[in-house]
Design an enzyme around this catalytic site. Structure first.
Site, short mmCIF file in Angstrom:
data_model
loop_
_atom_site.label_atom_id
_atom_site.label_comp_id
_atom_site.label_asym_id
_atom_site.label_seq_id
_atom_site.Cartn_x
_atom_site.Cartn_y
_atom_site.Cartn_z
N PHE A 67 33.03 53.70 42.96
CA PHE A 67 34.44 53.33 42.95
C PHE A 67 35.28 54.59 42.72
CE2 PHE A 67 31.80 49.92 41.34
CZ PHE A 67 32.17 48.85 42.13
N SER A 107 29.76 44.59 45.76
CA SER A 107 30.10 44.99 44.39
C SER A 107 31.61 45.09 44.23
CB SER A 107 29.46 46.35 44.05
OG SER A 107 28.06 46.25 44.05
N CYS A 114 31.06 47.00 37.11
CA CYS A 114 30.54 46.66 38.43
C CYS A 114 29.84 45.30 38.39
CB CYS A 114 29.58 47.73 38.91
SG CYS A 114 28.91 47.43 40.56
N THR A 116 28.52 41.75 40.85
CA THR A 116 28.07 41.37 42.19
C THR A 116 28.65 40.01 42.58
OG1 THR A 116 26.00 42.57 41.89
CG2 THR A 116 26.06 40.92 43.64
N ALA A 132 25.62 39.30 32.89
CA ALA A 132 24.41 39.36 32.07
C ALA A 132 24.78 39.44 30.60
CB ALA A 132 23.58 40.58 32.47
N HIS A 170 29.63 51.60 35.56
CA HIS A 170 28.70 51.46 34.44
C HIS A 170 29.43 51.87 33.16
CE1 HIS A 170 25.19 52.19 37.48
NE2 HIS A 170 25.79 51.04 37.65
N THR A 215 44.08 60.56 33.52
CA THR A 215 43.87 61.93 33.04
C THR A 215 44.10 61.98 31.53
OG1 THR A 215 44.63 62.84 35.15
CG2 THR A 215 44.59 64.33 33.25
#
Length: 275
Positions: A67, A107, A114, A116, A132, A170, A215
Site C-alpha cells: 500500500f 487485500s 491488511c 482479505t 484473526a 502489517h 511525516t
C-alpha cells in the site's frame, strides 16, 4: 466512540456494474438487537470462548500486498461479530470506492491493517473481511463498533503512483493520542507508543498512522512520544482527526529502518570492515 456518530462519510456516486455482483452470503449481525447495548469489538471478543487451537491454526505472515498510505475513502462498519460457527470473526464495511474493481481474495487496508476480502456485494456496496484473534489483540481494530468510520485503501497496482511510502499493512504496534492542538487550519497530533516501536521513528521520516502516510515532525524520547501535523485537506479525508485524546491508532514504521537494524544486529557491517 466519537467516530461512530460521524455522519460526513464520503459516498461515491460512481455507478457499479451489476455484472460483478455475487450472491450475498448470510452475515449474522450480533449487534442488531433491541435488548442489548451496542458493543465494541473488544467486548464481543472477550465474551467469546474460542475452541482449542490446532497446530496449523496460524501461518507465518507473507508479504502479498503493498500500500502507499494514501487513503482512498472512509468506510463505515455495518456489521461485526462471530459467524454462525462461532470460529470466524467477521466485519462488514460499506465502501463504494474500493469496491469498484474488487475481487474475492483482494487485500484492503482497514485503518492500516491488511485484510482479505472474503465476500462482497456490489448492490449494497459492502465487503466482508475476517479478523484473526492476533489481529484484534495487536491493532486498534479492537476499539471498533457498529457505525465506526475507518480508513480504506486498496493494494497498489504496478501502474499506481507512489504518492506516500511503502506500507505493508502489517501493524507494528499501537499508539495512544495524548494531544490534539490546532494551529491555524492545521492540526498537531502527539502520539505515545512503546519503546520497541519508537526506536524506528525519526524526525522527517515516514510513519503510517491508521494507514495514513504521514511525516514525523519531532520525536520525544523521554516521553516515548512523537508528533506530526495534518493539513486541512488531509483532516477531511482520514479518520484520525475524528478520534479523541486517549484513543488508539495503528502504527507501522518505515520498513527500511527495520532492515537497517537487522543488518547491524547481524554483524554484517563488521564483516565488511574486516575485508
Amino acid at each position: 466512540m466519537a467516530i461512530s456518530s460521524y455522519a460526513a462519510v464520503s459516498i461515491s456516486k460512481t455507478l457499479m456494474k451489476t455484472s460483478t455482483s455475487i450472491p450475498r452470503l448470510p452475515i449474522q449481525n450480533h449487534l442488531n438487537t433491541t435488548h442489548k447495548p451496542k458493543l465494541s469489538l473488544a467486548s464481543i471478543f472477550r465474551l467469546h470462548t474460542p475452541k482449542p487451537l490446532t497446530s496449523n491454526t496460524y501461518q507465518l505472515n507473507q508479504i502479498k500486498s503493498l500500500f502507499t498510505g494514501i487513503v482512498e475513502e472512509m468506510g463505515e462498519v455495518k456489521q461485526l461479530g462471530f459467524d454462525e460457527s462461532g470460529e470466524s470473526f467477521d466485519m462488514v464495511i460499506h465502501s463504494p470506492t474500493v469496491l469498484q474493481d474488487v475481487n474475492l481474495g483482494d487485500s484492503i487496508a482497514v485503518n492500516g491493517t491488511c485484510l482479505t476480502v472474503t465476500e462482497f456485494d456490489t448492490q449494497r456496496l459492502e465487503f466482508k473481511a475476517g479478523l484473526a484473534p492476533e489481529t484484534l489483540r495487536k491493532t486498534s481494530l479492537m476499539e471498533l463498533e457498529k457505525g465506526s468510520v475507518v480508513n480504506l485503501e486498496r493494494a497498489v497496482k504496478p501502474s499506481t503512483r507512489m504518492g506516500g511510502h511503502f506500507v505493508q499493512g502489517h501493524v507494528d504496534g499501537t499508539g495512544e493520542i495524548v494531544s490534539m492542538e490546532p494551529e491555524g487550519d492545521s492540526l498537531w497530533i502527539k502520539v505515545k507508543t512503546s519503546p520497541e516501536v519508537l526506536k524506528f521513528i525519526v524526525p522527517k521520516g515516514f510513519i503510517a498512522v491508521d494507514g495514513t502516510s504521514l511525516t514525523v515532525v519531532k520525536v520525544f524520547d523521554e516521553e516515548e512520544c512523537f508528533n506530526f501535523m495534518m493539513v486541512e485537506y488531509t483532516q477531511q479525508e482520514v479518520v484520525i482527526p475524528l478520534k479523541k485524546v486517549g484513543q488508539k491508532v495503528n502504527l507501522e514504521v518505515d520498513i527500511l529502518g527495520k532492515y537497517v537494524e537487522k543488518l547491524l544486529s547481524s554483524g554484517f557491517v563488521d564483516t565488511i570492515k574486516t575485508r
